[in-house]
Scaffold this active site. Structure first.
Site, PDB file in Angstrom:
ATOM      1  N   SER A  21       0.826  -1.210  -0.086  1.00 13.06           N
ATOM      2  CA  SER A  21      -0.080   0.190  -0.258  1.00 13.06           C
ATOM      3  C   SER A  21       1.046   1.296   0.148  1.00 13.06           C
ATOM      4  CB  SER A  21      -0.833  -0.015   1.134  1.00 13.06           C
ATOM      5  OG  SER A  21      -1.920   0.884   1.130  1.00 13.06           O
ATOM      6  N   ASN A  22       0.252   2.575   0.357  1.00 14.74           N
ATOM      7  CA  ASN A  22       1.033   3.562   0.574  1.00 14.74           C
ATOM      8  C   ASN A  22       0.630   4.410   1.708  1.00 14.74           C
ATOM      9  OD1 ASN A  22      -1.094   5.264  -0.492  1.00 14.74           O
ATOM     10  ND2 ASN A  22      -0.789   4.048  -2.517  1.00 14.74           N
ATOM     11  N   ARG A  23       1.282   5.685   1.654  1.00 14.95           N
ATOM     12  CA  ARG A  23       0.903   6.480   3.005  1.00 14.95           C
ATOM     13  C   ARG A  23      -0.214   7.475   2.939  1.00 14.95           C
ATOM     14  NH1 ARG A  23       5.643   6.238   5.928  1.00 14.95           N
ATOM     15  NH2 ARG A  23       7.572   5.912   4.434  1.00 14.95           N
TER      16      ARG A  23
END
Ligand code: CTP
Length: 210
Positions: A21-23
């Site tokens: 995923s990402n931030r």
């Protein structure tokens, strides 16, 4: 208008307990959904997993992966008049999702094979039929040139350029570029204010700014 907003990150499963995923916090997408609602629009929010409550009155479709986000967006797109693509979609997913939790094994490394995800905004914009499509460009280098390239490649009417520091932050600053060549700097300000000015810059480009 009935307006589709994509927001938040996507999660791409590796096995039953792990994902890529990402931030992204989803704050900007949710702030845009709220700003659109406050202007009297009907809002459909297709959101990846976030720690935020959907603004009241907004129709929420919760998804996990990029492919789920694309399917949910395609389902509602034919009834919408505009799209704000704010989601931080994972560009790749593991080629295979293991049905069983991967084991640590004997300590040797593991290579994860990735395949590209569909481009949601480009897919919807290809079927746009004079509807308005707004995208974001998150760039660490060559921001303006990359944002202009994305506007062309993804058939966008507007692109909002920001930097990696925007992810997870409460304040942000954007450069709003229009396909007609005009530009507007928005912020730095809290994401709610940036969202209101962005919505105004897109939907009422000739109105005086607040
Ligand atoms: N986007 C999308 N589907 C994807 C990737 C991106 O809909 N699979 C949308 C985002 O919501 C955003 C725009 O495309 O509106 C640009 O996203 P960005 O992450 O900046 O660009 P990418 O196309 O992923 O390009 P790159 O990672 O190479 O910079």
């Amino acid at each position: 208008m009935r307006i589709l907003v994509t927001a938040g990150p996507t999660r791409e499963a590796i096995d039953p307990v792990r994902f890529l995923s990402n931030r992204s916090s989803g704050r900007m997408g949710y702030a845009i959904a709220q700003a659109l609602r406050d202007c009297g629009h009907e809002v459909v929010l297709v959101s990846g997993p976030v720690q935020l409550a959907a603004p009241e009155g907004v129709e929420l479709h919760s998804v996990e992966s990029a492919r789920e986000m694309l399917a949910a967006s395609l389902d509602v797109w034919s009834d919408c008049d505009a799209l704000f693509a704010v989601a931080a979609v994972a560009d790749f997913r593991p080629k295979q999702c293991s049905a069983e939790k991967l084991k640590r094994g004997q300590g040797q490394g593991t290579v994860l094979e990735l395949v590209p995800n569909p481009d949601i905004v480009a897919t919807l914009a290809q079927q746009k039929r004079r509807r308005l499509v707004v995208g974001f460009a998150l760039e660490s280098h060559h921001g303006r040139a990359e944002a202009l390239r994305k506007m062309k490649d993804k058939f966008l009417d507007f692109v909002a350029l920001n930097g990696p520091q925007a992810q997870g932050a409460t304040r942000s600053k954007l450069l709003l570029l229009s396909a007609d060549g005009s530009e507007q700097v928005i912020g730095p300000a809290c994401k709610g204010q940036v969202a209101r000015e962005l919505v105004q810059g897109v939907l009422e480009p000739n109105a005086p700014t607040a």
